[in-house]
Write an enzyme that holds these catalytic residues in place. Structure first.
Site, PDB file in Angstrom:
ATOM      1  N   ASN A 148       9.220 -16.108   5.151  1.00  0.00           N
ATOM      2  CA  ASN A 148       8.296 -15.644   6.222  1.00  0.00           C
ATOM      3  C   ASN A 148       9.159 -15.578   7.481  1.00  0.00           C
ATOM      4  O   ASN A 148       9.608 -16.608   7.973  1.00  0.00           O
ATOM      5  CB  ASN A 148       7.198 -16.692   6.321  1.00  0.00           C
ATOM      6  CG  ASN A 148       6.042 -16.370   7.235  1.00  0.00           C
ATOM      7  OD1 ASN A 148       5.371 -17.302   7.661  1.00  0.00           O
ATOM      8  ND2 ASN A 148       5.770 -15.131   7.528  1.00  0.00           N
TER       9      ASN A 148
ATOM     10  N   ASN B   3       1.852 -12.392  16.236  1.00  0.00           N
ATOM     11  CA  ASN B   3       1.937 -11.660  14.969  1.00  0.00           C
ATOM     12  C   ASN B   3       2.573 -10.294  15.169  1.00  0.00           C
ATOM     13  O   ASN B   3       2.657  -9.790  16.303  1.00  0.00           O
ATOM     14  CB  ASN B   3       0.522 -11.462  14.384  1.00  0.00           C
ATOM     15  CG  ASN B   3      -0.067 -12.728  13.798  1.00  0.00           C
ATOM     16  OD1 ASN B   3       0.594 -13.467  13.077  1.00  0.00           O
ATOM     17  ND2 ASN B   3      -1.328 -12.994  14.112  1.00  0.00           N
TER      18      ASN B   3
ATOM     19  N   CYS C 248       1.725 -21.641  13.396  1.00  0.00           N
ATOM     20  CA  CYS C 248       2.542 -20.976  12.370  1.00  0.00           C
ATOM     21  C   CYS C 248       3.381 -22.058  11.692  1.00  0.00           C
ATOM     22  O   CYS C 248       4.289 -22.623  12.314  1.00  0.00           O
ATOM     23  CB  CYS C 248       3.450 -19.936  13.021  1.00  0.00           C
ATOM     24  SG  CYS C 248       4.490 -19.069  11.829  1.00  0.00           S
TER      25      CYS C 248
ATOM     26  N   ASN D  98      -5.319 -22.381  12.756  1.00  0.00           N
ATOM     27  CA  ASN D  98      -5.650 -20.958  12.534  1.00  0.00           C
ATOM     28  C   ASN D  98      -6.492 -20.835  11.259  1.00  0.00           C
ATOM     29  O   ASN D  98      -6.450 -21.703  10.405  1.00  0.00           O
ATOM     30  CB  ASN D  98      -4.368 -20.120  12.497  1.00  0.00           C
ATOM     31  CG  ASN D  98      -3.402 -20.565  11.419  1.00  0.00           C
ATOM     32  OD1 ASN D  98      -3.412 -21.709  10.982  1.00  0.00           O
ATOM     33  ND2 ASN D  98      -2.579 -19.641  10.954  1.00  0.00           N
TER      34      ASN D  98
ATOM     35  N   ASN E 288      -6.675 -15.305   7.654  1.00  0.00           N
ATOM     36  CA  ASN E 288      -5.594 -15.290   6.659  1.00  0.00           C
ATOM     37  C   ASN E 288      -6.240 -15.562   5.297  1.00  0.00           C
ATOM     38  O   ASN E 288      -7.018 -16.530   5.178  1.00  0.00           O
ATOM     39  CB  ASN E 288      -4.575 -16.391   6.990  1.00  0.00           C
ATOM     40  CG  ASN E 288      -3.996 -16.194   8.389  1.00  0.00           C
ATOM     41  OD1 ASN E 288      -3.177 -15.308   8.610  1.00  0.00           O
ATOM     42  ND2 ASN E 288      -4.429 -17.020   9.345  1.00  0.00           N
TER      43      ASN E 288
ATOM     44  N   GLU F 204      -1.728 -12.101   5.453  1.00  0.00           N
ATOM     45  CA  GLU F 204      -1.875 -12.740   6.766  1.00  0.00           C
ATOM     46  C   GLU F 204      -2.572 -11.849   7.788  1.00  0.00           C
ATOM     47  O   GLU F 204      -2.290 -10.649   7.883  1.00  0.00           O
ATOM     48  CB  GLU F 204      -0.497 -13.113   7.336  1.00  0.00           C
ATOM     49  CG  GLU F 204       0.112 -14.327   6.715  1.00  0.00           C
ATOM     50  CD  GLU F 204       1.240 -14.873   7.567  1.00  0.00           C
ATOM     51  OE1 GLU F 204       1.072 -14.939   8.802  1.00  0.00           O
ATOM     52  OE2 GLU F 204       2.292 -15.218   7.002  1.00  0.00           O
ATOM     53  N   ARG F 205      -3.452 -12.482   8.555  1.00  0.00           N
ATOM     54  CA  ARG F 205      -4.055 -11.823   9.726  1.00  0.00           C
ATOM     55  C   ARG F 205      -2.932 -11.339  10.641  1.00  0.00           C
ATOM     56  O   ARG F 205      -1.984 -12.078  10.871  1.00  0.00           O
ATOM     57  CB  ARG F 205      -4.925 -12.815  10.467  1.00  0.00           C
ATOM     58  CG  ARG F 205      -5.505 -12.313  11.761  1.00  0.00           C
ATOM     59  CD  ARG F 205      -6.391 -13.305  12.438  1.00  0.00           C
ATOM     60  NE  ARG F 205      -5.676 -14.513  12.850  1.00  0.00           N
ATOM     61  CZ  ARG F 205      -6.241 -15.451  13.603  1.00  0.00           C
ATOM     62  NH1 ARG F 205      -7.508 -15.359  13.962  1.00  0.00           N
ATOM     63  NH2 ARG F 205      -5.553 -16.520  13.975  1.00  0.00           N
TER      64      ARG F 205
ATOM     65  N   CYS G 108       3.120 -18.144   3.828  1.00  0.00           N
ATOM     66  CA  CYS G 108       2.412 -18.471   5.074  1.00  0.00           C
ATOM     67  C   CYS G 108       2.274 -19.996   5.088  1.00  0.00           C
ATOM     68  O   CYS G 108       1.564 -20.568   4.256  1.00  0.00           O
ATOM     69  CB  CYS G 108       1.043 -17.787   5.082  1.00  0.00           C
ATOM     70  SG  CYS G 108       0.041 -18.240   6.520  1.00  0.00           S
ATOM     71  N   GLY G 109       2.969 -20.637   6.020  1.00  0.00           N
ATOM     72  CA  GLY G 109       3.038 -22.103   6.008  1.00  0.00           C
ATOM     73  C   GLY G 109       1.686 -22.774   6.190  1.00  0.00           C
ATOM     74  O   GLY G 109       1.354 -23.732   5.488  1.00  0.00           O
TER      75      GLY G 109
END
Ligand SMILES: N[C@H](CCC[C@H](N)C(=O)O)C(=O)O
Length: 330
Positions: free
Chosen positions: A11, A70, A79, A168, A205, A223-224, A232-233
């Protein structure tokens, strides 16, 4: 203007240390810069999933502040893969191996961990706060304040979903392998990130998770603000939490979970505080791919003809790690 091309589990991001600029970027410049340099077709050296803006922390105990922009220019509160790379950057700038990084909703603990393999620098990051409320998620599902393993007929006749903000927003479904690799994820996620959708008006997400074995899961995420990413962590952390809540129960707390993804592998742990709230540890690579120099005005115009790009050599070690270590985990 100096940038650092980095990735966590594939990522990828550009780190912009704004404390090194004569003048910080305006909000409009930061948004436009992300849209220009991240573009996979016309962006900077193949683009990226986002920009991580670093500035001074709000006090001496907090070594730096990370903002997450993003690829589409939207800002996110957190993130997980990115904070590990920011942690390494700040660690090397300040010669510290354990400290806090300020994020939109919390100052989060980060620390250097043993390398996963030769040349694979590893950091651990605290993922917090965690909330299941529809308000924290920006979620509107009729009569639903908390969504844990429930169906959403408007989305799917068969899948069961869980929604959790870390902070998020994440929507997660546990699926079989055929569904994991199929078209459903893209269909559902692009709808929930489309303008005017009534369920997640601010987007979300979306991850499909396959349980491979005890304490071993595979997470695929749309991911959004980006689309499909290698990893995506925060999604892998949220998926680990749902894995514990739905499959192992309390015995899964504090256990190390191996999380595989299209870009590689991370480890997670799920913790529960005395007040009942959850937080996760996300442990994974913080790879520096290249140091970059580009004129700000050129970047804002999408002109990357005069870019200096110096590879660090770490990407080769990472690709070897994925071929050897990660493939053996599958
Ligand atoms: N697209 C996410 C932000 C980036 C999160 C992801 N890259 C991670 O590693 O957690 C969002 O809009 O919430």
């Amino acid at each position: 203007m100096k940038l650092l091309k980095v990735h966590g589990s594939g990522n990828d991001f550009f780190i912009l240390d704004q404390s090194k600029l004569e003048k910080p970027l305006s909000e409009a410049e930061l948004k436009l810069l992300a849209q220009k340099i991240c573009d996979r077709k016309s962006g900077l050296h193949g683009g990226s999933d986002g920009v991580l803006s670093v500035t001074a922390g709000h006090n001496d105990a907090v070594v730096g502040k990370m903002r997450v922009i993003n690829a589409d220019g939207s800002e996110a509160s957190m993130c997980g893969n990115g904070i590990r790379t920011v942690a390494r950057y700040l660690s090397e700038q300040n010669n510290q191996n354990a400290f806090k990084v300020e994020t939109m909703q919390a100052d989060l603990e980060v620390k250097r961990e043993p390398d996963f393999a030769p040349g694979i620098t590893v950091f651990e990051a605290e993922i917090s706060p965690v909330s299941f409320t529809a308000k924290a998620l920006g979620m509107h599902v009729a009569g639903t304040e908390k969504l844990v393993n429930e169906s959403i007929p408007e989305l799917s006749a068969t899948l069961k979903f869980s929604a959790v903000a870390v902070p998020n927003p994440h929507l997660i479904a546990f699926v079989d392998h055929a569904t994991l690799i199929g078209e459903e994820l893209g269909r559902i996620a692009s709808y929930l990130n489309s303008k005017g959708n009534p369920i997640f008006p601010d987007g979300v997400n979306v991850s499909f998770v396959e349980v491979l074995a005890k304490n071993k899961i595979f997470v695929r995420t749309y991911e959004r603000g980006v689309g499909f990413t290698n990893a995506c962590g925060t999604a892998m952390s949220a998926s680990s939490l749902m894995y514990v809540l739905l499959f192992t129960g309390k015995s899964g707390l504090e256990e190390k979970i191996t999380v595989l993804n299209p870009g590689g592998m991370v480890k997670t742990k799920v913790h529960q505080r005395a007040d009942g709230s959850y937080w996760m540890s996300l442990i994974g690579n913080a790879t520096f791919v290249a140091t970059v120099e580009v004129e700000l005005s050129a970047a804002l115009a999408g002109d990357f003809s005069q870019v200096s790009w110096q590879e660090t050599g770490e990407q080769k070690a990472y690709e070897h790690f994925v071929r050897s270590v990660v493939k053996n985990e599958l």
